[in-house]
Design a protein around this motif. Structure first.
Motif, PDB file in Angstrom:
ATOM      1  N   ALA A 125     -19.652  20.263  -1.671  1.00 54.91           N
ATOM      2  CA  ALA A 125     -19.371  20.807  -2.996  1.00 54.91           C
ATOM      3  C   ALA A 125     -17.877  21.052  -3.196  1.00 54.91           C
ATOM      4  O   ALA A 125     -17.311  20.737  -4.246  1.00 54.91           O
ATOM      5  N   LEU A 126     -17.225  21.597  -2.188  1.00 51.11           N
ATOM      6  CA  LEU A 126     -15.783  21.836  -2.277  1.00 51.11           C
ATOM      7  C   LEU A 126     -15.011  20.526  -2.351  1.00 51.11           C
ATOM      8  O   LEU A 126     -14.018  20.420  -3.073  1.00 51.11           O
ATOM      9  N   LYS A 127     -15.467  19.538  -1.625  1.00 49.97           N
ATOM     10  CA  LYS A 127     -14.821  18.230  -1.679  1.00 49.97           C
ATOM     11  C   LYS A 127     -14.941  17.622  -3.071  1.00 49.97           C
ATOM     12  O   LYS A 127     -13.980  17.085  -3.618  1.00 49.97           O
ATOM     13  N   ARG A 128     -16.155  17.724  -3.672  1.00 51.55           N
ATOM     14  CA  ARG A 128     -16.334  17.224  -5.039  1.00 51.55           C
ATOM     15  C   ARG A 128     -15.422  17.971  -6.014  1.00 51.55           C
ATOM     16  O   ARG A 128     -14.831  17.372  -6.900  1.00 51.55           O
ATOM     17  N   ARG A 161     -26.628  23.287   7.805  1.00 51.40           N
ATOM     18  CA  ARG A 161     -26.891  22.564   6.555  1.00 51.40           C
ATOM     19  C   ARG A 161     -26.194  23.252   5.389  1.00 51.40           C
ATOM     20  O   ARG A 161     -25.593  22.608   4.536  1.00 51.40           O
ATOM     21  N   SER A 162     -26.272  24.564   5.351  1.00 50.43           N
ATOM     22  CA  SER A 162     -25.603  25.319   4.305  1.00 50.43           C
ATOM     23  C   SER A 162     -24.100  25.047   4.334  1.00 50.43           C
ATOM     24  O   SER A 162     -23.475  24.821   3.291  1.00 50.43           O
ATOM     25  N   PHE A 163     -23.518  25.057   5.519  1.00 49.77           N
ATOM     26  CA  PHE A 163     -22.102  24.766   5.670  1.00 49.77           C
ATOM     27  C   PHE A 163     -21.784  23.362   5.148  1.00 49.77           C
ATOM     28  O   PHE A 163     -20.830  23.171   4.389  1.00 49.77           O
ATOM     29  N   HIS A 164     -22.592  22.383   5.529  1.00 49.57           N
ATOM     30  CA  HIS A 164     -22.352  20.998   5.117  1.00 49.57           C
ATOM     31  C   HIS A 164     -22.461  20.852   3.591  1.00 49.57           C
ATOM     32  O   HIS A 164     -21.644  20.165   2.970  1.00 49.57           O
TER      33      HIS A 164
END
Length: 72
Positions: free
Chosen positions: A64-67, A56-59
């Motif tokens: 966040a990086l995608k945003r 979940r943390s990874f997802h």
């Protein structure tokens, strides 16, 4: 008994933990729901495990990086 979710990351998590995908459906609005066999009633336990997992943390970090990269 079955377990249904439209959360892609949760679906991948419960499948990786042993729940078998029975089917999926897609609404006219494009929302996909995954349906799993949950004959041992493990879905609630797996949902809690997912909330506390590294997956979940990874997802969340991936989103966040995608945003961040798509905001400019």
């Amino acid at each position: 008994m079955t377990f249904e979710t439209s959360d892609l990351a949760l679906a991948a998590f419960v499948q990786s933990k042993g729940l078998s995908l029975l089917d999926w459906r897609k609404t006219d609005r494009g929302i996909v729901t995954f349906i799993f066999n949950d004959e041992k009633s493990e879905s609630k336990k797996l949902m809690v495990a997912y909330l506390n997992s590294d997956e979940r943390s990874f997802h969340e970090n991936l989103k966040a990086l995608k945003r961040l990269t798509s905001s400019k």
